[in-house]
Write an enzyme that holds these catalytic residues in place. Structure first.
Site, short mmCIF file in Angstrom:
data_model
loop_
_atom_site.label_atom_id
_atom_site.label_comp_id
_atom_site.label_asym_id
_atom_site.label_seq_id
_atom_site.Cartn_x
_atom_site.Cartn_y
_atom_site.Cartn_z
N HIS A 87 -26.36 -10.75 -33.79
CA HIS A 87 -26.40 -11.60 -32.59
C HIS A 87 -25.78 -10.90 -31.40
O HIS A 87 -25.31 -11.55 -30.46
CB HIS A 87 -25.69 -12.92 -32.88
CG HIS A 87 -26.33 -13.70 -33.98
ND1 HIS A 87 -27.54 -14.35 -33.85
CD2 HIS A 87 -25.96 -13.85 -35.27
CE1 HIS A 87 -27.87 -14.91 -35.00
NE2 HIS A 87 -26.93 -14.62 -35.89
N LYS A 112 -4.12 -4.96 -36.44
CA LYS A 112 -3.15 -3.94 -36.89
C LYS A 112 -3.45 -2.59 -36.25
O LYS A 112 -2.55 -1.89 -35.79
CB LYS A 112 -3.19 -3.82 -38.42
CG LYS A 112 -2.51 -4.95 -39.13
CD LYS A 112 -1.01 -4.79 -39.12
CE LYS A 112 -0.12 -5.86 -38.56
NZ LYS A 112 -0.51 -7.05 -37.99
N ARG A 122 18.88 -6.68 -43.68
CA ARG A 122 18.35 -7.48 -44.81
C ARG A 122 18.52 -8.97 -44.57
O ARG A 122 18.03 -9.79 -45.33
CB ARG A 122 19.07 -7.11 -46.11
CG ARG A 122 18.75 -5.73 -46.64
CD ARG A 122 19.47 -5.46 -47.93
NE ARG A 122 18.94 -6.24 -49.03
CZ ARG A 122 18.05 -5.75 -49.91
NH1 ARG A 122 17.64 -4.51 -49.79
NH2 ARG A 122 17.59 -6.49 -50.88
N GLU A 146 -2.52 -2.73 -32.56
CA GLU A 146 -1.07 -2.81 -32.34
C GLU A 146 -0.39 -1.48 -32.64
O GLU A 146 0.55 -1.09 -31.97
CB GLU A 146 -0.46 -3.85 -33.29
CG GLU A 146 -0.79 -5.28 -33.01
CD GLU A 146 0.02 -6.20 -33.89
OE1 GLU A 146 0.96 -6.81 -33.37
OE2 GLU A 146 -0.28 -6.28 -35.10
N ASN A 149 22.42 -13.57 -53.88
CA ASN A 149 21.16 -13.18 -53.26
C ASN A 149 20.07 -13.67 -54.20
O ASN A 149 20.10 -13.38 -55.39
CB ASN A 149 21.11 -11.65 -53.13
CG ASN A 149 19.82 -11.17 -52.47
OD1 ASN A 149 19.11 -11.96 -51.87
ND2 ASN A 149 19.53 -9.89 -52.61
N GLY A 150 19.12 -14.48 -53.67
CA GLY A 150 18.03 -14.94 -54.53
C GLY A 150 17.83 -16.44 -54.41
O GLY A 150 18.28 -17.08 -53.46
N CYS A 198 19.08 -10.84 -48.95
CA CYS A 198 20.43 -10.89 -48.40
C CYS A 198 21.09 -9.54 -48.65
O CYS A 198 20.72 -8.78 -49.54
CB CYS A 198 21.25 -11.97 -49.11
SG CYS A 198 20.55 -13.59 -48.90
N GLU A 255 -7.70 -9.36 -38.66
CA GLU A 255 -6.31 -8.91 -38.82
C GLU A 255 -6.27 -7.38 -38.94
O GLU A 255 -5.41 -6.73 -38.36
CB GLU A 255 -5.66 -9.57 -40.02
CG GLU A 255 -4.32 -9.00 -40.47
CD GLU A 255 -3.24 -9.01 -39.38
OE1 GLU A 255 -3.42 -9.65 -38.33
OE2 GLU A 255 -2.23 -8.30 -39.57
N TRP A 275 20.17 -14.17 -45.55
CA TRP A 275 18.84 -14.52 -45.04
C TRP A 275 18.54 -15.84 -45.73
O TRP A 275 18.17 -15.85 -46.90
CB TRP A 275 17.82 -13.44 -45.37
CG TRP A 275 16.48 -13.76 -44.81
CD1 TRP A 275 15.42 -14.31 -45.48
CD2 TRP A 275 16.04 -13.60 -43.47
NE1 TRP A 275 14.35 -14.50 -44.65
CE2 TRP A 275 14.71 -14.07 -43.39
CE3 TRP A 275 16.64 -13.11 -42.32
CZ2 TRP A 275 13.97 -14.05 -42.21
CZ3 TRP A 275 15.90 -13.09 -41.14
CH2 TRP A 275 14.58 -13.56 -41.10
N LYS A 301 8.78 -8.54 -31.05
CA LYS A 301 8.68 -9.14 -32.37
C LYS A 301 8.51 -10.65 -32.27
O LYS A 301 7.82 -11.27 -33.05
CB LYS A 301 9.94 -8.82 -33.21
CG LYS A 301 9.87 -9.33 -34.64
CD LYS A 301 8.69 -8.74 -35.39
CE LYS A 301 8.50 -9.34 -36.76
NZ LYS A 301 7.20 -8.97 -37.36
#
Ligand code: AGP
Length: 638
Positions: free
Chosen positions: A530, A511, A42, A514, A116-117, A6, A507, A90, A633
């Site tokens: 194979h 990356k 944030r 992308e 925050n937390g 946050c 992955e 957040w 996104k």
């Protein structure tokens, strides 16, 4: 320290000259809104401000982006003030609604608090306060902290002084009662000109001005006004006025903060000084994993997933799990599959959301659907979840965005606490998704009795060590960055892995595609002979994720022989291996070591060098690693 996400701002400025109401320094509201604007990255579920004015607290807060608060303030302006606190949220506890937004105002409208937390012990504290006939209007852990602070403040002697000492003492006593991660800021009508804050496991910095002082979750909160900052330590309370900054521990003992000069510009401050959100978020990963683990198990290793709103008896009857996701989130599901099947002995399929509902899948009321989505808005996954629910399945969302559509349309949710992921290509959310999926697997195993409590406790202990191990990989990123820069002209890279290393290889390839727009492909190492081995020619880079030699060494030996197969055909072999594994050196041009961990947790570490490699190679090519071409996104179209 867990860098919860946050945005927090506090301000104490110089009182108005006699006969005027305008503060001699800045208007508190101007400072707060400028700070929140800079901190909006944030967290942007909701935003709010509170100022001390005319003998009371004046507060405005709105769900949604900061613009909604700005509009609210235009409609209902706040009075002039020299003292205030502000917050962009957040959400972790409680959805992103007006009533859950911060500040929370309590104590008869005289005390405003922002946070925050995650306060781990909010439930027993809330029960205790309800027993004392306190009432609550929100679902948040923050309001519990605020009511507790107000209750303690009321219990302290009132010497009529407005110097803030009573509020400081109340904050010290309240902080002693709180467990978990928190940065709390408080302003009280009885103490105009004072803001008091406390922190544990969550960030807070002081900004030093001339006739004014600031607080921020990071320097972005006040960088437009001062570059002189003081970093606060663990378990500290700070009291600011226009001319003083006093720091103590939670028991009142004076403490010193270390002053430093912020050498970032405002834009860099939003990225914590990193050149990109991508690099910042790669470095956020220790905190993202730690924050996702926080508050979800007790000291005995008993899991408590408080958002798990599916009846335990229903979960005991599940005979199949289907993971639904896309892209990087699907690879997180692929990794989690190995662990969930190993711990729970429930057949687990991982399906690409956009394929799932067109293949006439076998779904019934004994199927548990687990959706994985950072944004919670991916239309392919949302439609697949809706389809599965129509077939009678129970659905759990593992999601990083509180209150987004997919969790809202699911029976239960397990939020990852990676904080907002700004860069389009996912990194910290990926590790947080794997972590959350592991918690779900352990929870099911605990519920269904597949694992003993001691076994679960051992896995949780291993998981708790992962953040520090990720930090260790990040601290030694120089070599892999150097290799990446040297490969800027590469036109294709192959990635190999086995077992949980296979989705990590995929992955890693994603990356690179992308970020660096390079053809890259991830294969199961055993699949090479194979067909794909035909791709190997002189100088072809092949990155291989090698399992630990300490586990089933057959797997390790097989992957080493795969490396030999490709090297014999001219490949340039780049190996990710466990510290101490000297057997790979003879077959690799480059070896990058990661700390030892268990086989199932290895992806939380082996992924990191691949993220760094892709980010650095793309940067060497001059590409925008935060906003790669053609990508969004959140893919909210099918
Ligand atoms: C991740 O690097 C990609 N940007 C993309 O594959 C992403 O993972 C996918 O679109 C799913 O998004 P979600 O997690 O928000 O559902």
């Amino acid at each position: 320290m867990i860098g919860f996400m946050c945005g927090i701002v506090g301000y104490a400025g110089t009182a108005p000259a006699n006969g005027t109401s305008t503060p001699a320094g800045h208007q508190a509201l101007d400072v707060l809104m400028e700070g929140l604007r800079r901190l909006e990255y944030r967290g942007y579920d909701s935003a709010g401000v509170a100022v001390v004015a005319e003998g009371g607290i004046a507060m405005r807060k709105k769900a949604g982006k900061l613009a909604n608060l700005t509009a609210e303030l235009a409609q209902r302006p706040l009075p002039d003030s020299m003292t205030g606190i502000g917050h962009t949220r957040w959400a972790t506890h409680g959805g992103p609604t007006d009533k859950n937004a911060h500040p929370h105002v309590v104590d008869g409208g005289k005390l405003a608090v922002i946070h925050n937390g995650i306060i781990e012990n909010y439930a027993p504290l809330k029960a205790e306060l309800l027993q004392q006939d306190h009432t609550f209007v929100s679902d948040t852990d923050t309001e519990v902290a605020a009511v507790l602070l107000g209750d303690i403040y009321r219990s302290l002697p009132d010497d009529g002084s407005a110097d803030g000492a009573r509020l400081t003492r109340a904050m010290q006593l309240a902080a002693q009662r709180l467990e978990g991660a928190f940065t709390l800021l408080a302003a009280h009508a009885d103490h105009p000109g004072t803001v008091v804050a406390s922190r544990r496991n969550s960030p807070l910095v002081v900004g030093l001005g001339d006739g004014e002082n600031f607080l921020g979750s990071d320097v972005s909160g006040f960088i437009d006004y001062t570059r002189r900052a003081v970093e606060l330590g663990q378990d500290q309370v700070v009291t600011i006025t226009a001319d003083t900054v006093a720091i103590t521990d939670f028991f009142g003992a004076p403490a010193e903060g270390k002053e430093y000069l912020v050498d970032w510009d405002a834009a860099a401050a939003e990225k914590d000084g990193f050149p990109s959100f991508m690099e910042k978020e790669i470095h956020d990963q220790p905190e993202a994993v730690a924050a996702t683990l926080l508050g979800r198990s007790d000291l005995e290793g008993k899991l408590t997933l408080d958002e798990m709103r599916i009846d335990a008896d229903v979960l005991k009857t599940i005979n199949k799990i289907i993971v639904l996701a896309c892209g990087t989130s699907a690879y997180a599901g692929q990794v989690a599959k190995y662990a969930i099947e190993h711990w729970c002995r429930i057949p687990t399929e991982v399906e690409l959301s956009h394929e799932f509902r067109y293949r006439d899948p076998i779904v019934d009321d004994k199927t548990l659907i687990v959706s994985l989505s950072q944004s919670g808005e991916t239309m392919d996954t949302l439609m697949a979840v809706r389809y599965a629910r129509e077939q009678g399945a129970k659905t759990i969302a593992i999601c990083n965005t509180n209150g987004s559509t997919i969790p809202r349309e699911s029976d239960a949710v397990l939020y990852t606490h990676a904080g907002p992921e700004i860069a389009v290509a996912s990194t910290k959310a990926f590790l947080a998704q794997i972590t959350a999926a592991y918690l779900l697997g352990l929870y099911l195993a605990q519920l269904r009795g597949n694992l003993f409590q001691g076994q679960i406790k051992d896995v949780l202990a291993d998981l708790a060590k992962v953040p520090a191990k990720i930090a260790q990989v990040l601290a030694n990123d120089g070599q892999i960055k150097e290799l990446a820069r040297s490969m800027a002209d590469t036109r294709s890279v192959l990635f190999l892995g086995r077992h949980v290393g296979f989705p990590v290889a995929m992955e890693g390839a994603l990356k690179l595609k992308e970020l660096a727009y390079i053809h890259a492909e991830g294969f199961a190492a055993g699949e090479l002979k194979h067909g794909p081995i035909a791709l190997i020619e002189e100088g072809q880079p092949v990155i291989v994720v090698v399992p630990s030699p300490r586990g089933r060494d057959s797997l390790h030996a097989k992957v080493v022989s795969n490396i030999q197969e490709v090297r014999a055909r001219g490949a340039k072999t780049i190996v990710i291996a466990e510290e101490g594994d000297e057997s790979v050196r003879a077959h690799a041009e480059h070896v990058f070591y990661i700390p030892e961990t268990t086989a199932l947790l290895a992806p939380l570490l082996t992924t990191v060098p691949l993220q760094i490699f892709a980010c650095e190679l793309a940067t060497a090519k001059g590409y925008d690693v935060d906003q790669p071409r053609n990508l969004a996104k959140s893919v909210t179209v099918e």
